[in-house]
Scaffold this motif. Structure first.
Motif, PDB file in Angstrom:
ATOM      1  N   ASP A  84      16.810  -6.564  -3.929  1.00 35.86           N
ATOM      2  CA  ASP A  84      15.764  -7.585  -3.830  1.00 35.86           C
ATOM      3  C   ASP A  84      14.844  -7.312  -2.654  1.00 35.86           C
ATOM      4  OD1 ASP A  84      17.492  -8.064  -1.771  1.00 35.86           O
ATOM      5  OD2 ASP A  84      17.889 -10.151  -2.274  1.00 35.86           O
ATOM      6  N   GLY A  85      14.614  -6.026  -2.380  1.00 35.44           N
ATOM      7  CA  GLY A  85      13.815  -5.646  -1.225  1.00 35.44           C
ATOM      8  C   GLY A  85      12.324  -5.648  -1.492  1.00 35.44           C
ATOM      9  N   VAL A  86      11.613  -4.879  -0.679  1.00 36.84           N
ATOM     10  CA  VAL A  86      10.155  -4.905  -0.713  1.00 36.84           C
ATOM     11  C   VAL A  86       9.582  -4.065  -1.845  1.00 36.84           C
ATOM     12  CG1 VAL A  86       9.975  -5.374   1.738  1.00 36.84           C
ATOM     13  CG2 VAL A  86      10.054  -2.998   0.949  1.00 36.84           C
ATOM     14  N   GLY A  87      10.337  -3.107  -2.371  1.00 36.09           N
ATOM     15  CA  GLY A  87       9.858  -2.277  -3.468  1.00 36.09           C
ATOM     16  C   GLY A  87       8.690  -1.406  -3.055  1.00 36.09           C
ATOM     17  N   GLY A  88       7.929  -0.957  -4.065  1.00 35.42           N
ATOM     18  CA  GLY A  88       6.710  -0.218  -3.814  1.00 35.42           C
ATOM     19  C   GLY A  88       6.874   1.162  -3.247  1.00 35.42           C
ATOM     20  N   ALA A  89       7.983   1.829  -3.528  1.00 35.29           N
ATOM     21  CA  ALA A  89       8.163   3.192  -3.021  1.00 35.29           C
ATOM     22  C   ALA A  89       7.757   4.196  -4.097  1.00 35.29           C
ATOM     23  CB  ALA A  89       9.603   3.399  -2.600  1.00 35.29           C
ATOM     24  N   HIS A  90       7.784   5.490  -3.740  1.00 33.34           N
ATOM     25  CA  HIS A  90       7.278   6.535  -4.632  1.00 33.34           C
ATOM     26  C   HIS A  90       8.078   7.810  -4.401  1.00 33.34           C
ATOM     27  CE1 HIS A  90       4.433   9.423  -6.403  1.00 33.34           C
ATOM     28  NE2 HIS A  90       3.981   8.388  -7.081  1.00 33.34           N
ATOM     29  N   PRO A  91       8.290   8.627  -5.439  1.00 35.60           N
ATOM     30  CA  PRO A  91       9.050   9.870  -5.269  1.00 35.60           C
ATOM     31  C   PRO A  91       8.449  10.808  -4.244  1.00 35.60           C
ATOM     32  CG  PRO A  91       8.820   9.351  -7.589  1.00 35.60           C
ATOM     33  CD  PRO A  91       7.967   8.374  -6.849  1.00 35.60           C
ATOM     34  N   ALA A  92       7.140  10.749  -4.042  1.00 33.39           N
ATOM     35  CA  ALA A  92       6.516  11.656  -3.077  1.00 33.39           C
ATOM     36  C   ALA A  92       6.924  11.350  -1.648  1.00 33.39           C
ATOM     37  CB  ALA A  92       4.994  11.580  -3.206  1.00 33.39           C
ATOM     38  N   LYS A  93       7.560  10.215  -1.435  1.00 33.18           N
ATOM     39  CA  LYS A  93       7.920   9.833  -0.068  1.00 33.18           C
ATOM     40  C   LYS A  93       9.174  10.532   0.432  1.00 33.18           C
ATOM     41  CE  LYS A  93       5.819   5.246  -0.348  1.00 33.18           C
ATOM     42  NZ  LYS A  93       6.038   3.793  -0.244  1.00 33.18           N
ATOM     43  N   GLY A  94       9.912  11.181  -0.441  1.00 34.07           N
ATOM     44  CA  GLY A  94      11.130  11.828   0.012  1.00 34.07           C
ATOM     45  C   GLY A  94      11.691  12.740  -1.050  1.00 34.07           C
ATOM     46  N   SER A 109       9.781  -0.087  -9.547  1.00 37.09           N
ATOM     47  CA  SER A 109       9.604  -0.587  -8.182  1.00 37.09           C
ATOM     48  C   SER A 109       8.224  -1.212  -8.050  1.00 37.09           C
ATOM     49  CB  SER A 109       9.765   0.555  -7.171  1.00 37.09           C
ATOM     50  OG  SER A 109       9.663   0.068  -5.855  1.00 37.09           O
ATOM     51  N   LEU A 110       8.184  -2.532  -8.063  1.00 42.55           N
ATOM     52  CA  LEU A 110       6.939  -3.263  -7.876  1.00 42.55           C
ATOM     53  C   LEU A 110       6.867  -3.783  -6.445  1.00 42.55           C
ATOM     54  CD1 LEU A 110       6.879  -5.311 -11.197  1.00 42.55           C
ATOM     55  CD2 LEU A 110       5.611  -3.230 -10.682  1.00 42.55           C
ATOM     56  N   GLU A 111       5.675  -3.832  -5.913  1.00 45.07           N
ATOM     57  CA  GLU A 111       5.487  -4.316  -4.549  1.00 45.07           C
ATOM     58  C   GLU A 111       6.020  -5.746  -4.426  1.00 45.07           C
ATOM     59  OE1 GLU A 111       4.477  -2.926  -1.909  1.00 45.07           O
ATOM     60  OE2 GLU A 111       3.589  -1.033  -2.575  1.00 45.07           O
ATOM     61  N   GLY A 112       6.965  -5.938  -3.517  1.00 43.98           N
ATOM     62  CA  GLY A 112       7.518  -7.252  -3.253  1.00 43.98           C
ATOM     63  C   GLY A 112       8.509  -7.750  -4.278  1.00 43.98           C
ATOM     64  N   ALA A 113       8.853  -6.926  -5.265  1.00 40.20           N
ATOM     65  CA  ALA A 113       9.747  -7.388  -6.338  1.00 40.20           C
ATOM     66  C   ALA A 113      11.022  -6.569  -6.420  1.00 40.20           C
ATOM     67  CB  ALA A 113       9.025  -7.346  -7.685  1.00 40.20           C
ATOM     68  N   GLY A 114      11.337  -5.812  -5.380  1.00 36.63           N
ATOM     69  CA  GLY A 114      12.568  -5.048  -5.400  1.00 36.63           C
ATOM     70  C   GLY A 114      12.458  -3.777  -6.223  1.00 36.63           C
ATOM     71  N   THR A 115      13.571  -3.089  -6.297  1.00 36.10           N
ATOM     72  CA  THR A 115      13.607  -1.796  -6.987  1.00 36.10           C
ATOM     73  C   THR A 115      14.845  -1.728  -7.858  1.00 36.10           C
ATOM     74  OG1 THR A 115      12.453  -0.753  -5.143  1.00 36.10           O
ATOM     75  CG2 THR A 115      13.630   0.703  -6.649  1.00 36.10           C
TER      76      THR A 115
END
Length: 435
Positions: free
Chosen positions: A390-400, A421-427
Motif C-alpha cells: 500500500d505504498g506510494v507506487g509509481g516506480a519503473h523498471p528503468a530505476k534499477g 504501479s499507480l502513483e499513490g496506489a501501491g504496487t
C-alpha cells in the motif's frame, strides 16, 4: 517499491497475439464472406501455381524452366500470405507468418532465385495452393446453398406470384407432405424450410469455414508456431545463462568489496595484536575485540550473500518454510498465504523464492508502505506469486536492475512477470510460472 510501472505492464517474451474474434451476426457475415470468397481465390491460386510449376518442370532442362518453378513458389507464398490475412481479419484466428529462408545479402542472382526451393514452408504453401481448392469449393458451395435456402424460403411468399402456372400433374412439396396443393400451403412449407435454414446457417457456415481455415492453419501456420516455440525455448535458455552469469558477477563483486576486504583487515588486526601482546596487553585486548567484531560482521555478510545462491532453509525444509521465515523477518509487516504442493520442482521453488525476496526488498527500501501481502497459490496449471503493498507506487523498471533480473529468471522457467504501479496506489507484482 522500485522497478514498477506507472501502469499495468506485462513483461513476457513476445508471442503472436490472436486478433479479436467477431461475434454474433457480425461473425456469421464474416464467416460467410470467408466461405464465399474461398473458392474463387483458391481457383486462381490453383490455376496459376499449377500452370507455372507444370511449365517449369516441362522446361526444366532449360534455364527458364528452373526460374519458372521459383516464380511458382513465390506466387504460392503470395497466396499463402493473403490467406493468413483473411484468417486474421475475417475469422479472428491467430495466423502467424513463418520465417522463410532467404539468401544472404550480396548473394548472386541464381542463388537468390533458387533459394526458395530449399525452404520446406514454400513447398507446404504449394501444397496449399493445390488442396485448398477442395475445401474452398466445399466452403463456397455450402455457404452459398445455405444462404440461398434461407433467402428463398423466407421470401417465397412474395415472389411465388411471378412463377409460371403449374402444368396438370405438377405438385409442390406441400402436396407430398399432405398439406394441400395451394399457394398458401406451399408458402408455409417454404417459410418453414427458410426458418430451419436460417437457424442452422451459423453452424453450417462455421463448419465449412473451420474446415477450410484448419487446413490452411496446418499447412501455412504450423511451422510458424513451431519456430516461435523454438525461439521461446532458446530465449529462456539464453535468459537463464544471462541470469546465472549476472548472479556470479554480482556475487564475485560483493565478495571482493565486502568479506574479502574485511578478512584482509582482520588479518592485519590479528598480526598487530600479536605484536602488542608482549608490549601492551591492554592495547592488544582492544585490537582483539575489534578483530572479533570484524569477524562477526564478515560472517553476517557471508550469510547474506549465501541467500542469493541457495537459501539453506529452502533446500532443507522447502518453499513454504523459507517464505514463512522471509516474511517474518521483513521490515514491513507482511500477511502471507502460501498454499503450494510439497513436490514442486527445485527450479520453480528457487524462482518463487527470489521473486518474493526481491519484491519484499523493494517494499522495504522504496515503497514507504505500512504493510504488504504475499500470496503463493496454484492457479490451474500455473503457480501464481503475488506481492502487493500500500505504498506510494509509481516506480519503473528503468530505476534499477531488480525486476530486470527477475524477468530473466522467470524467462528461464517459462514464467511471466506483471507489474502494476499507480502513483499513490501501491504496487502489485504478479509472477506466473507454469507447472
Amino acid at each position: 517499491m522500485t522497478e514498477t510501472l506507472p501502469l499495468t505492464t506485462l513483461i513476457t517474451p513476445a508471442a503472436p497475439a490472436a486478433p479479436a474474434r467477431p461475434r454474433g451476426v457480425r461473425r456469421v457475415l464474416y464467416e460467410s464472406a470467408y466461405g464465399i470468397s474461398a473458392f474463387p481465390i483458391a481457383l486462381v491460386a490453383f490455376v496459376v501455381v499449377i500452370v507455372d510449376l507444370t511449365l517449369g518442370l516441362a522446361l526444366s532442362i532449360f534455364i527458364g524452366g528452373v526460374l519458372l518453378i521459383s516464380v511458382g513458389i513465390m506466387v504460392a507464398r503470395g497466396f499463402a500470405r493473403f490467406e493468413r490475412i483473411r484468417m486474421r481479419g475475417m475469422l479472428g484466428r491467430s495466423a502467424p507468418t513463418p520465417h522463410y529462408l532467404w539468401a544472404e545479402r550480396g548473394a548472386g542472382f541464381w542463388k537468390r532465385q533458387l533459394y526458395p526451393l530449399r525452404d520446406p514452408q514454400s513447398w507446404l504453401e504449394v501444397v496449399w495452393a493445390i488442396v485448398g481448392l477442395v475445401t474452398g469449393t466445399l466452403a463456397f458451395a455450402v455457404t452459398l446453398a445455405w444462404w440461398a435456402a434461407t433467402g428463398a424460403g423466407l421470401t417465397y411468399w412474395f415472389w411465388q406470384q411471378w412463377l409460371p402456372d403449374r402444368q396438370p400433374g405438377d405438385h409442390e412439396l406441400a402436396y407430398y407432405l399432405g398439406l394441400g396443393d395451394g399457394r398458401t400451403a406451399a408458402s408455409l412449407v417454404q417459410l418453414a424450410l427458410g426458418v430451419v435454414a436460417l437457424v442452422t446457417l451459423p453452424w453450417a457456415v462455421r463448419l465449412v469455414a473451420t474446415i477450410h481455415a484448419s487446413l490452411a492453419s496446418v499447412l501455412l501456420c504450423s511451422r510458424a508456431e513451431l519456430q516461435h516455440e523454438v525461439a521461446r525455448v532458446e530465449g529462456g535458455r539464453e535468459a537463464a545463462r544471462m541470469a546465472e552469469a549476472e548472479s556470479l558477477r554480482r556475487l564475485e563483486r560483493d565478495i571482493h568489496d565486502g568479506p574479502q576486504q574485511r578478512l584482509v583487515r582482520l588479518t592485519m588486526d590479528l598480526g598487530r595484536a600479536k605484536k602488542q601482546v608482549a608490549e601492551d596487553p591492554d592495547r592488544a585486548a582492544e585490537t582483539l575485540d575489534a578483530a572479533l567484531a570484524q569477524a562477526r560482521e564478515t560472517v553476517a555478510e557471508l550469510r547474506s550473500l549465501s541467500r542469493g545462491i541457495a537459501p539453506p532453509l529452502l533446500v532443507d525444509r522447502g518453499l513454504a518454510a523459507a517464505l514463512e521465515e522471509m516474511t517474518a523477518q521483513s521490515v514491513v509487516p507482511v500477511q502471507s498465504r502460501v498454499d503450494v504442493p510439497a513436490d514442486l520442482p527445485p527450479h520453480v521453488e528457487t524462482a518463487v523464492y527470489f521473486v518474493v525476496a526481491e519484491a519484499l526488498t523493494n517494499v522495504a527500501k522504496h515503497s514507504r508502505a505500512s504493510g504488504a501481502e504475499v500470496s503463493v497459490v496454484v492457479d490451474g496449471a500455473e503457480l501464481e506469486v503475488r506481492v502487493e503493498d500500500d505504498g506510494v507506487g509509481g516506480a519503473h523498471p528503468a530505476k534499477g536492475l531488480g525486476l530486470a533480473g527477475l524477468r530473466q529468471r522467470l524467462a528461464a522457467v517459462d514464467g511471466t512477470l506483471e507489474v502494476t504501479s499507480l502513483e499513490g496506489a501501491g504496487t502489485a507484482v504478479v509472477a506466473r510460472i507454469p507447472l
